[in-house]
Design a protein around this motif. Sequence first.
Motif, PDB file in Angstrom:
ATOM      1  N   ASP A   1       0.828  -1.207   0.000  1.00 54.08           N
ATOM      2  CA  ASP A   1       0.000   0.000   0.000  1.00 54.08           C
ATOM      3  C   ASP A   1       0.865   1.260   0.000  1.00 54.08           C
ATOM      4  O   ASP A   1       0.572   2.234  -0.689  1.00 54.08           O
TER       5      ASP A   1
ATOM      6  N   ARG B   1      -4.197  -8.007  -5.311  1.00 52.59           N
ATOM      7  CA  ARG B   1      -4.337  -6.684  -4.683  1.00 52.59           C
ATOM      8  C   ARG B   1      -4.022  -5.564  -5.665  1.00 52.59           C
ATOM      9  O   ARG B   1      -4.712  -4.541  -5.702  1.00 52.59           O
TER      10      ARG B   1
ATOM     11  N   ARG C   1      -6.621  -2.681  -6.846  1.00 50.80           N
ATOM     12  CA  ARG C   1      -6.318  -1.270  -6.613  1.00 50.80           C
ATOM     13  C   ARG C   1      -6.237  -0.464  -7.897  1.00 50.80           C
ATOM     14  O   ARG C   1      -6.545   0.720  -7.918  1.00 50.80           O
TER      15      ARG C   1
END
Length: 86
Positions: free
Chosen positions: A24, A74, A78
Amino acid sequence: CDFVVQRGAAEFTEALDSAEDALDYNLRSRGKQFDLRSIDGRRQLLDSVLRVVAAQPVMAGGSSRITRDLILDRLAHRLGGKQSTT
């Protein structure tokens, strides 16, 4: 580690527990460099992040493929795409 000496193990543990996930962090910090409204900008971000992911050492115990698949999933989520394993 100066942090642990100065502030103690409990505060260090608290800092680790509240730290941002590495993937992230990379997406957020590198995402500022590209126009994520465009496909080309998202592709550039993906290329940039994948270079970092690819540089990570291979994990022992066969978990590398699972970890890679989770990371790709992921990233696809995203960046508004979907993972393809073909």
